[in-house]
Write a protein that holds these residues in place. Structure first.
Motif, PDB file in Angstrom:
ATOM      1  N   PHE A 106     -38.710 -11.829 -13.041  1.00  8.57           N
ATOM      2  CA  PHE A 106     -38.127 -13.089 -12.592  1.00  8.57           C
ATOM      3  C   PHE A 106     -39.057 -14.214 -13.027  1.00  8.57           C
ATOM      4  O   PHE A 106     -40.209 -14.287 -12.552  1.00  8.57           O
ATOM      5  N   GLN A 109     -39.671 -20.734 -12.077  1.00  7.56           N
ATOM      6  CA  GLN A 109     -38.948 -21.904 -12.592  1.00  7.56           C
ATOM      7  C   GLN A 109     -39.751 -23.187 -12.460  1.00  7.56           C
ATOM      8  O   GLN A 109     -39.673 -24.063 -13.315  1.00  7.56           O
ATOM      9  N   GLU A 113     -41.854 -23.514  -6.396  1.00 15.70           N
ATOM     10  CA  GLU A 113     -40.952 -22.447  -5.961  1.00 15.70           C
ATOM     11  C   GLU A 113     -41.690 -21.480  -5.037  1.00 15.70           C
ATOM     12  O   GLU A 113     -42.832 -21.110  -5.286  1.00 15.70           O
ATOM     13  N   SER A 117     -37.322 -18.951  -2.169  1.00 20.78           N
ATOM     14  CA  SER A 117     -36.440 -19.258  -3.301  1.00 20.78           C
ATOM     15  C   SER A 117     -36.168 -18.010  -4.127  1.00 20.78           C
ATOM     16  O   SER A 117     -35.040 -17.794  -4.596  1.00 20.78           O
ATOM     17  N   LEU A 118     -37.201 -17.174  -4.291  1.00 22.10           N
ATOM     18  CA  LEU A 118     -36.995 -15.923  -5.014  1.00 22.10           C
ATOM     19  C   LEU A 118     -36.024 -15.009  -4.265  1.00 22.10           C
ATOM     20  O   LEU A 118     -35.203 -14.320  -4.883  1.00 22.10           O
ATOM     21  N   ASP A 120     -33.473 -15.978  -2.493  1.00 21.57           N
ATOM     22  CA  ASP A 120     -32.122 -16.490  -2.774  1.00 21.57           C
ATOM     23  C   ASP A 120     -31.658 -16.078  -4.161  1.00 21.57           C
ATOM     24  O   ASP A 120     -30.468 -15.773  -4.362  1.00 21.57           O
ATOM     25  N   ARG A 121     -32.556 -16.039  -5.115  1.00 17.21           N
ATOM     26  CA  ARG A 121     -32.175 -15.630  -6.467  1.00 17.21           C
ATOM     27  C   ARG A 121     -31.827 -14.145  -6.513  1.00 17.21           C
ATOM     28  O   ARG A 121     -30.915 -13.730  -7.237  1.00 17.21           O
ATOM     29  N   GLU A 124     -28.293 -13.203  -5.300  1.00 13.70           N
ATOM     30  CA  GLU A 124     -27.192 -13.437  -6.232  1.00 13.70           C
ATOM     31  C   GLU A 124     -26.933 -12.241  -7.136  1.00 13.70           C
ATOM     32  O   GLU A 124     -25.913 -12.180  -7.808  1.00 13.70           O
ATOM     33  N   ARG A 125     -27.861 -11.291  -7.156  1.00 21.25           N
ATOM     34  CA  ARG A 125     -27.694 -10.095  -7.977  1.00 21.25           C
ATOM     35  C   ARG A 125     -26.996  -8.991  -7.172  1.00 21.25           C
ATOM     36  O   ARG A 125     -27.051  -8.966  -5.950  1.00 21.25           O
TER      37      ARG A 125
END
Length: 469
Positions: A106, A109, A113, A117-118, A120-121, A124-125
């Motif tokens: 990952f 960004q 961050e 935040s990680l 939340d990313r 999404e997977r």
């Protein structure tokens, strides 16, 4: 002043050994041969630091390793981070997640961050589960790679500083180039279904009962109809946390296997029931399984005591291999001596609500046969049964040697006696010799004296009136 500046500049670029002795280039070459664990000048290691002298130059101050260790102990997580990932800084702009033996990268960004935040990313997977029962952690390193921490205790991870729970305030850049693992806060749950199934399943407190059933069906090919704990049915839409099931040691019951015995009828039945049922539900299930009728005075007995239908199975602590006794006391049936009496009662009971006027009420037992009923009826009414006389129930003929529970005789069942019809004898007069000839149905028409084949019908003695025109 110029000489003083040159002297200070030389000091800033010079290293010192024990006793403030300058170290020459030859000494530096000799030091390269020494091991990292060896010490210089009385057993103390030194590292150089630079201190500003106010005019842009740095002064060197030796600091011992003990002072450095004291600073690192102030933050256990940072210390584990440094020791754990010394060789994983190939790409400092990304973080690798170790999940089920795979490393997933990952990229970071921005410098602000956080671990939240990680999270939340990752949500999404579809290939990595991430719920509020999943946490970031530092994986333990083994000789052949890194391993997940799911088999470790949560307190152990917290005490060792490898559980990263403060996600909102932890920057991703802190672990840039490192490997993180996802710790699943889970526990072992035992599920029992009858005597044939007992399994342990790894679950988390946010699982719903529906998800729990689906996992059992997926992993063990067993479909659970229901689950209960403490005599309470678990609803599919609620999660384990709702029922305070959040740690190892809980056992959920799907069904229990009990035996129901009727000694008088010589019946033994194995039945799977739920422990949150009441005994009325158990009785209905038992009667359906054995195709028996419900009787008002029937009841279960457990350990010699009568059990009320409104009581729960759990309150009596029934478990696998528990035994219930089923007893049916005497119950009444109504017997009609002829079909004419039965039809008469049907007509008048509808008109006057007078009940069974012409019926004889007899108390019978479930283990009796119809032969026993005939004997009891003949003894009570003094009316004997002929050999070919039968009982009828709702226009079906009942077998004499079958027990009443198999015939599904109910309370106040109406039985009709089908009496054997007596053939009527008619008297005729022989045309030849005038003697009387007694004939029944299907008898050959022939005089018994002269064997003549023609006979006259006797003149009637009743008064007859005819209308002639």
């Amino acid at each position: 002043p110029f000489c003083k500046f040159v002297f200070l500049h030389q000091l800033s670029t010079m290293s010192f050994g024990a006793g403030d002795t300058p170290i020459t280039s030859d000494d530096e070459d000799d030091d390269q041969v020494l091991n990292n664990n060896e010490t210089l000048g009385g057993g103390s290691n030194f590292i150089e630091t630079h201190e500003n002298d106010g005019i842009g130059n740095d002064n060197q101050t030796p600091i011992s390793d003990n002072d450095s260790e004291d600073e690192n102990m102030n933050d256990i997580n940072q210390d584990n981070h440094n020791n754990h990932n010394q060789t994983n800084n190939n790409n400092s702009n990304e973080i690798q997640i170790h999940f089920e033996g795979n490393l997933i990268s990952f990229p970071i960004q921005n410098q602000h961050e956080t671990l939240a935040s990680l999270r939340d990313r990752i949500k999404e997977r579809d290939d990595i589960p991430m719920t509020h029962c999943h946490y970031f952690s530092l994986p333990r390193a083994e000789e052949d790679g890194y391993y997940d921490n799911n088999d470790e205790d949560e307190e152990e991870l917290r005490n060792s500083g490898r559980l990263l729970s403060n996600e909102d305030n932890t920057l991703l850049s802190t672990y840039a180039g490192d490997i993180l693992s996802i710790y699943w806060k889970s526990f072992d749950l035992t599920i029992v279904d009858g005597m044939d199934l007992k399994l342990d399943l790894r679950v988390s407190q946010d699982w719903t009962i529906k998800k729990l059933k689906d996992e059992v069906e997926k992993n063990y090919s067993v479909r659970l109809q229901c689950l209960s704990y403490g005599g309470m049915e678990l609803i599919d839409t609620y999660d384990l946390q709702y029922y305070s099931i959040m740690k190892t040691g809980y056992t959920l019951i799907s069904r229990i296997s009990i035996s129901i015995e009727d000694y008088t009828c010589e019946i033994a039945t194995d039945l799977l029931i739920c422990d949150f049922w009441d005994f009325e539900k158990v009785l209905t299930t038992y009667l359906d399984a054995e195709r028996r009728e419900l009787h008002k005075n029937a009841a279960f007995y457990y350990l010699g005591k009568r059990v009320e239908n409104q009581e729960s199975v759990f309150t009596h602590s029934l478990t696998n291999r528990s035994k219930l006794e089923y007893k049916v006391e005497a119950y009444p049936i109504n017997i009609y001596d002829s079909e004419r009496d039965y039809k008469y009662d049907i007509q008048h009971s509808n008109a006057h609500n007078s009940g069974d006027l012409n019926a004889y009420t007899l108390n019978v037992y479930d283990y009796w046969t119809l032969n026993d009923v005939k004997k009891a009826y003949s003894k009570s009414t003094k009316k004997p049964f002929m050999e070919k006389e039968k009982f009828l129930s709702q226009e079906r003929e009942l077998e004499d040697n079958v027990p009443l529970w198999k015939l599904r005789i109910r309370d106040n069942e109406k039985l009709i006696i089908e009496r054997e019809q007596q053939e009527i004898v008619c008297i005729y007069i022989c045309c030849e010799c005038g003697s009387k000839v007694n004939l029944r149905r299907y008898d050959s028409v022939q005089c018994r004296q002269c064997f003549h084949g023609a006979v006259y019908k006797q003149r009637t003695t009743r008064v007859c009136q005819y209308s002639c025109r």
